[in-house]
Design an enzyme around this catalytic site. Structure first.
Site, mmCIF file in Angstrom:
data_model
loop_
_atom_site.group_PDB
_atom_site.id
_atom_site.type_symbol
_atom_site.label_atom_id
_atom_site.label_comp_id
_atom_site.label_asym_id
_atom_site.label_seq_id
_atom_site.Cartn_x
_atom_site.Cartn_y
_atom_site.Cartn_z
ATOM 1 C CG HIS A 125 13.269 0.121 0.189
ATOM 2 N ND1 HIS A 125 12.619 0.713 0.430
ATOM 3 C CD2 HIS A 125 13.844 0.515 1.574
ATOM 4 C CE1 HIS A 125 11.663 0.844 0.934
ATOM 5 N NE2 HIS A 125 12.474 1.122 1.808
ATOM 6 C CG HIS A 145 7.313 -3.995 6.909
ATOM 7 N ND1 HIS A 145 7.142 -2.743 6.949
ATOM 8 C CD2 HIS A 145 6.156 -4.733 6.427
ATOM 9 C CE1 HIS A 145 6.111 -2.889 7.460
ATOM 10 N NE2 HIS A 145 5.556 -4.136 7.047
ATOM 11 N NE ARG A 203 4.618 -0.876 4.465
ATOM 12 C CZ ARG A 203 4.460 0.102 4.564
ATOM 13 N NH1 ARG A 203 3.262 0.104 4.955
ATOM 14 N NH2 ARG A 203 5.530 0.456 5.146
ATOM 15 C CD GLU A 253 13.650 -0.962 14.329
ATOM 16 O OE1 GLU A 253 13.806 -2.613 14.217
ATOM 17 O OE2 GLU A 253 14.159 -0.542 14.169
HETATM 18 N N1 PXP Z 1 12.623 -0.403 11.603
HETATM 19 C C1 PXP Z 1 11.853 -0.755 10.686
HETATM 20 C C2 PXP Z 1 10.516 -1.098 11.936
HETATM 21 C C3 PXP Z 1 11.432 0.081 9.911
HETATM 22 O O1 PXP Z 1 9.980 -0.315 9.048
HETATM 23 C C4 PXP Z 1 12.416 -0.211 8.635
HETATM 24 C C5 PXP Z 1 11.989 0.292 7.396
HETATM 25 O O2 PXP Z 1 11.091 -0.645 6.776
HETATM 26 C C6 PXP Z 1 13.498 0.028 9.323
HETATM 27 C C7 PXP Z 1 14.180 -0.271 10.491
HETATM 28 C C8 PXP Z 1 14.702 0.611 8.730
HETATM 29 O O3 PXP Z 1 15.226 1.873 8.095
HETATM 30 P P1 PXP Z 1 16.119 2.891 6.707
HETATM 31 O O4 PXP Z 1 15.155 1.847 5.646
HETATM 32 O O5 PXP Z 1 15.260 3.875 7.022
HETATM 33 O O6 PXP Z 1 16.606 1.958 7.581
#
Ligand code: PXP
Length: 241
Positions: free
Chosen positions: A9, A42, A44, A150
């Site tokens: 983010h 990630h 995408r 996970e």
């Molecule tokens: N794990 C996975 C597989 C995710 O896709 C994400 C979000 O990108 C996260 C963990 C982290 O989630 P958050 O940003 O809500 O902490």
């Protein structure tokens, strides 16, 4: 217990203005200085936040472990084989979703994931799968050669408004799945929607070795800086006063 900080983010903010800042690479370095044990991103298919450039720089720059979240597609396998992140977490991806919706349903995937996983493992990459807290998914993860799971904590994270009892039931379910995975020799990670409040109760699930947390840390970093936001979460997870 360890913390891998998801920096997606920071890139979301950069892409909001199509600028070259804020740079997720700086965020990763600040996260490491704040005590993070790893960095997650990630990449995408739609490249809406993280770009290949981010992945390529991070693997060279960071001192901790890099985890790449990705959909199990051939084009992502090609990128992963070239860049060689330390770990890959396979996640489902659908266009238009705001964030990852649910774990990868291993009882339904059509691709030959066993072969896909073994080819990436041959490159020395540690392979994990993002799954919902369900024992059947653990069995399937073992069968296809995953080295860690996970556990998707979205349901747990969303329960803050509901009755305490539901929350306890969800923790029990996560603990049950974590134990089943450990018995099979898999490492257990957990993440999605975790924050500075709801992390506390999950620390009782001692089978979890790594938490993957992004949004809450990026949100806090706006006010206190990335290093401190990471360090506050590190201290909660490691029980440092
Ligand atoms: N794990 C996975 C597989 C995710 O896709 C994400 C979000 O990108 C996260 C963990 C982290 O989630 P958050 O940003 O809500 O902490």
């Amino acid at each position: 217990m360890e913390l891998s900080v998801n920096i997606d983010h920071v890139a979301t903010l950069r892409e909001a203005r199509k600028e070259d800042f804020p740079d997720p690479i700086y965020a990763a370095i600040e996260a490491e200085l704040g005590g993070a044990d790893g960095i997650t991103l990630h990449l995408r298919g739609d490249r809406r936040h993280i770009k290949e450039r981010d992945l390529e720089l991070l693997i060279r720059i960071i001192k901790t472990e890099l985890t790449l979240e990705m959909a199990p597609t051939q084009s992502m396998a090609n990128i992963a084989a070239r860049v060689k992140p330390h770990c890959i977490t396979l996640v489902p991806e659908s266009s238009g979703e705001v964030t990852t919706q649910g774990g990868l349903n291993l009882l339904q995937v059509k691709e030959d994931l066993k072969l896909y996983i073994s080819e990436l493992k041959e490159k020395g990459i540690v392979l994990g799968i993002f799954i919902d807290p369900d024992a059947e998914q653990v069995k399937e993860a073992v069968r296809i050669g995953a080295q860690y799971i996970e556990i998707n904590t979205t349901k747990y994270s969303g329960l803050k408004q509901l009755k305490q009892r539901n929350l306890k039931d969800e923790i029990i379910q996560i603990a049950r799945v974590a134990k089943a995975a450990r018995r099979e020799g898999l490492k257990v990670h957990a993440g999605h929607g975790l924050d500075y409040r709801n992390i506390q109760a999950l620390l009782s699930v001692t089978e979890i070795s790594t938490f993957s947390i992004g949004f809450a840390i990026v949100g806090r970093a706006v006010f206190v800086g990335f290093r401190q936001a990471t360090n506050e979460m590190v201290r909660l997870i490691k029980g440092v006063k």
